[in-house]
Enzyme design. Structure first.
Site, mmCIF file in Angstrom:
data_model
loop_
_atom_site.group_PDB
_atom_site.id
_atom_site.type_symbol
_atom_site.label_atom_id
_atom_site.label_comp_id
_atom_site.label_asym_id
_atom_site.label_seq_id
_atom_site.Cartn_x
_atom_site.Cartn_y
_atom_site.Cartn_z
ATOM 1 N N LYS A 98 10.391 30.391 2.780
ATOM 2 C CA LYS A 98 12.099 30.414 3.745
ATOM 3 C C LYS A 98 12.216 31.374 4.383
ATOM 4 C CE LYS A 98 14.251 26.379 1.348
ATOM 5 N NZ LYS A 98 15.738 26.019 0.515
ATOM 6 N N ARG A 142 11.073 24.721 -7.079
ATOM 7 C CA ARG A 142 11.056 24.463 -6.438
ATOM 8 C C ARG A 142 10.309 25.301 -5.237
ATOM 9 N NH1 ARG A 142 12.194 22.080 -0.866
ATOM 10 N NH2 ARG A 142 11.314 20.008 -0.526
#
Length: 286
Positions: A221, A255
């Site tokens: 991210k 995840r």
């Protein structure tokens, strides 16, 4: 005890959720699993490497071309059915904020609805309750789906995360979603700048302390990229470092894009914490 699909997981048993994007414009793989066969190959590889959950998404999280509910369903529903047919024991999650899509994928065999936009459609929890599906309750800072944060401020970011996620979890349980199938997610990058996401990681133990299983979606991210000043394809090391910290603080579900690497990190942290034995222990014993 965390119960998802046919599986049960103990309190110290980490769970890997592998990302399979059915989008042509995903930020990380740029559509590598948009077509069926590469996507199914990705599922097979992820399961072989230790993923218990496959998270299927039909809409890119960031801004981009409009994807209607009908198009999102076209990308996900048939694929969910095929994954269920080929991998009957795998836990199938679908990343959607739309109740209509949630209903369609549950009909096709999905076990979990991953509501990454923080309950923007409150009917999604009702769908999860009706089908006995699991639910991920995420903090997105009140952001609209597919928007980027701009000058977001919090008096106390973790206090807001706890207020929102625990509130969503309690509402879902009240609607009839199985309590043991509800997870809370701090929502790294969603409605947050990099400093917010770093603080959320540092204080993750406060989420764990609520008693709800904590899911973290850290993989490659922007907060990792900005912290290390690395482009998308060079964020694996930072992601794995954040994964190790999150595991030490008690997060349970991860995840991820890189399943095998995450599995090793989680196994190592678990062994250091005393939750699992070394796979091999010969040193000093011969």
């Amino acid at each position: 005890m965390l119960r998802l699909g046919r599986r049960e997981f103990g309190a110290h048993e980490p769970v890997i959720m592998a990302i399979v994007n059915r989008t042509p414009d995903s930020f990380y793989d740029q559509g590598a699993t948009f077509r069926d066969e590469p996507a199914l190959a990705r599922v097979e590889q992820a399961v072989a490497e230790g993923a218990a959950i496959i998270d299927i998404g039909g809409v890119k999280a960031g801004p981009g071309e409009e994807v209607t509910a009908q198009e999102e369903a076209r990308r996900t529903v048939g694929f969910v059915a095929e994954v269920r047919r080929r991998f009957p024991d795998v836990i199938i999650s679908v990343d959607t904020w739309r109740a209509d899509v949630g209903e369609a994928v549950c009909e096709a065999g999905a076990d979990v609805l991953n509501d990454a936009w923080g309950g923007v459609d409150p009917r999604l929890a009702e769908v999860a309750a009706r089908y006995g599906a699991g639910l991920v309750c995420t903090h997105a800072g009140g952001a609209e789906p597919r928007t980027r944060p701009h000058r977001v401020t919090y008096d106390d970011v973790m206090a807001d995360i706890l207020r929102v996620t625990v509130g969503l979890a309690q509402r879902a349980a009240g609607l009839g979603v199985p309590r043991e199938s509800i997870m809370i997610d701090p929502g790294h990058d969603f409605g947050k700048n990099t400093r917010h996401s770093l603080e959320a990681t540092r204080r993750l133990g406060e989420m764990v302390g609520t008693g709800w299983p904590v899911l973290v979606s850290l993989s490659n991210k922007d907060f990792v990229g900005e912290t290390l000043d690395r482009p998308v394809k060079e964020r694996v090391v930072g992601t794995l470092a954040t994964t190790a910290v999150s595991a030490w603080l008690g997060a349970q579900v991860y995840r991820v894009h890189e399943v095998a690497e995450t599995r090793q990190v989680l196994d190592m942290v678990g062994a250091i914490a005393g939750h699992r034995a070394p796979t091999v222990a010969r040193r000093g014993l011969a």
